[in-house]
Each structure stands twice: as C-alpha cells, then as structure tokens.
Design an enzyme around this catalytic site. Structure first.
Site, short mmCIF file in Angstrom:
data_model
loop_
_atom_site.label_atom_id
_atom_site.label_comp_id
_atom_site.label_asym_id
_atom_site.label_seq_id
_atom_site.Cartn_x
_atom_site.Cartn_y
_atom_site.Cartn_z
N PHE A 142 0.87 -1.18 0.00
CA PHE A 142 0.00 0.00 0.00
C PHE A 142 0.90 1.23 0.00
CE2 PHE A 142 -2.52 3.45 1.67
CZ PHE A 142 -3.71 3.31 0.98
N ASP A 227 9.33 2.51 1.50
CA ASP A 227 8.18 3.26 1.99
C ASP A 227 8.03 2.95 3.47
OD1 ASP A 227 5.66 4.08 2.79
OD2 ASP A 227 4.63 3.38 1.00
N LYS A 256 2.83 10.23 8.38
CA LYS A 256 2.05 9.80 9.54
C LYS A 256 2.58 10.30 10.88
CE LYS A 256 -0.34 5.80 7.53
NZ LYS A 256 -1.71 6.26 7.71
#
Length: 341
Positions: A142, A227, A256
């Site tokens: 993702f 990532d 985040k």
C-alpha cells in the site's frame, strides 16, 4: 449545542461517503490526551487506532502542543520561495538521523511516495536511460491513493473503480527475491517496498529479501525505495525500520507519525538520487509549512531518544509474549502472530 444524531446527519449530507465510520460509536470526540479520547458526553475511550499510525506520542503531547502554539504565534505559512527556520531545522535533523542526504517536504505519505516515483524516473533519465520508467512493487503493498501511488499499490481492490491505471508499475510477491529479479528489464528504474507491510497484513520483510533487493539494485543500477510511511519513525523499536536489517535504501519516504497529528510527509534521498531534482521539477505549496515542521521537530526529538526506542522494543516483546500465549491457548482462533515493535 448540536446533538449527536445531528452531527451524523450533517456528515451524511455534506461530506463524501468515503469513510465507514466505526459502528456503534455515535458520539463524536471532543478531547484527546495520551492514549485516551473523550466524546461529547464525557465518556472515556482507549484509542487503539492512534489516528491510523499517526499519534505515536499519543494525543496532545505537551511538547508538540507547545511547539505548535509557539510557532502559530510567529508565522503560520509562507511560500517555499522563502527560507523558514523550522523547515531547515527539521531537514537537518532527518539528514543527521541517517535517513538520507536531501529532503523534500510534502503533506502526506502519498505525496512523499509521488515525489519518490518522480525522482526515480528523473534519476534514470539523467543517466541516459530515457526508456527506464518502470518501478517494481510488492503484491499486497500500500503506497497511497493518488493515481500514481494507487497504481504502485499492489492490491486490485483499490484500483478496480479507477482504471485505467498509470503505466510503469509491475508487482511481485513480497519476500520473493527471485520473482523481483525476473521482472527487471531495460525499462526498470527502481524497486519500491515497505520493510514491513502494514495495510497488506502486517508482514515483516525477511532480512535476506531486503539484502537481495539491495544487491539487485546495485547490480542493475536501480534505485531502492523504502516506503516507511507507516512502519518508520520509532514504531518498530528503531528510528527507521530498515535499521533492523542493515539495508539502507537510496530513497525513503516518511509521514504519519512525523507530524504528531499534523499533516506532513517527507521524501529523503542519498547519493546521485539526492542530486537529481532541479528547481521546477517538483513542488508543494504547503510542504514544509512552519507549523507542521515545528510539530515534527518536537516529535523527532522525543522518538529519537534511546530510552523511548528501548521502551518500544520492550512493549513490543510484551505484546508478542501475550499474543503467543493466546495462540497457545486458543489455536483454533489465533493462527499466526506477526509483527515487529
């Protein structure tokens, strides 16, 4: 005062139906402190979601709140045509942490990954490889919901309503080095993976897999992109997840947890990749905003502390022991225990 049902009704009337609000929670939250949330009726909740991996220091961490407040009184926003001290300070801290040599600031993980994709393609062109634009990613990965990062995401369920997706992406099974190797051809410019797949099911990379990817990229003159939007910044017990494996990427993306609750993303690169972008190649109006950078500075200071990271490892080990005990006691229900940190 607006009643609870009125909030839900207004939400349905005015906001796109893109989120499934949690069933059974009709109140709305008005306060957060540490690991707790309070609704409009004063009921206290233990927050297991942590803002989807954002609130690594909990809600309203004092030093983060102070940093935001202090900066908001001085300067909220200015163009990236000008210098601002919080942006430069945060960049220096990230570089000195070992993540890379140059930083590009964005507003989210998807934007950080977009920057990484563009940088990988530009890097290939600077090396005279005009037809090298393909990036190999992992199945069940993702990487975001913009068109490029959606295409990079190796899950058809997210792509099905938005086809045709963009050209330039291939997918191989996670932890399958041979499959990645077979997909490399003259069009390949980079390999992009999460050291620990989060949304894809909490799958930890095998050390030999990441080591092998590093060797493949070095041999074929490709960039290795990690990532770490969800798994980075202290969540695994080290500041960056790649530090568990000793495999350093050419590009790393963060977001985040970095903002402590405010939106920020960062893409860092090292080596020749760090020199590939030139003025006009990429930009972001709000990337590196003074207030979000001030918050991120406070966050990074806390989660970089050895004692903080040691406690993450300790709590992770405690959770693992507890889950393994549940697996032993309820083998029909607990099939496997996966995770790190």
């Amino acid at each position: 005062m607006v009643c609870n049902m009125s909030i839900a009704e207004k939400e349905r009337s005015y906001i796109f139906n893109t989120y499934n609000r949690l069933a059974g929670i009709t109140p709305y939250f008005v306060k957060g402190e540490g690991v707790y949330l309070w609704d409009d009726k004063g009921k206290k909740y233990l927050d297991f979601l942590a803002g989807l991996a954002v609130n690594s220091l909990g809600h309203c961490y004092p030093s983060v709140v102070k940093a935001i407040s202090d900066q908001a009184e001085k300067l909220l926003h200015t163009s990236n045509l000008y210098y601002t001290e919080p942006q430069v300070t945060l960049a220096q801290m990230l570089v000195e942490s070992g993540a890379g040599e140059k930083v590009f600031f964005a507003n989210s993980g998807a934007e950080a990954n977009e920057a990484a994709i563009k940088l990988a393609r530009k890097h290939a062109r600077l090396k005279g490889r005009e037809n090298s634009f393909t990036i190999i990613t992992a199945l069940n990965s993702f990487h975001g919901r913009t068109m490029a990062t959606l295409t990079a995401t190796g899950q058809k369920k997210y792509q099905i309503h938005f086809t045709p997706t963009l050209p330039g992406f291939k997918y191989a099974p996670f932890n399958n080095l041979d499959a990645f190797a077979k997909m490399i051809d003259e069009t390949t410019c980079a390999i992009m993976v999460e050291p620990l797949q989060g949304e894809g099911g909490v799958y930890v990379a095998e050390s030999s897999f990441l080591t092998g990817l590093r060797e493949l990229c070095d041999r074929h003159n490709l960039l290795l992109i990690f990532d770490e939007v969800q798994c980075g910044l202290g969540r695994t017990g080290t500041l960056f997840a790649w530090q568990h494996f000793g495999v350093k990427p050419d590009i790393i993306t963060l977001a985040k947890a970095l903002g402590g609750g405010l939106p920020i993303g960062a893409m860092l690169a090292r080596g020749k990749a760090a020199k590939a972008f030139a003025p006009g190649d990429h930009a972001s109006t709000f990337g590196g905003n003074p207030v979000t950078c001030a918050a991120a500075i406070a966050v990074l200071r806390e989660i970089s502390k050895p004692a903080f990271l040691a406690e993450v490892k300790e709590k992770g080990a405690q959770l693992e022991r507890g889950f393994m005990a549940l697996k032993e006691k309820y083998p029909a229900f607990v099939k496997e225990v996966r995770g790190l940190g």
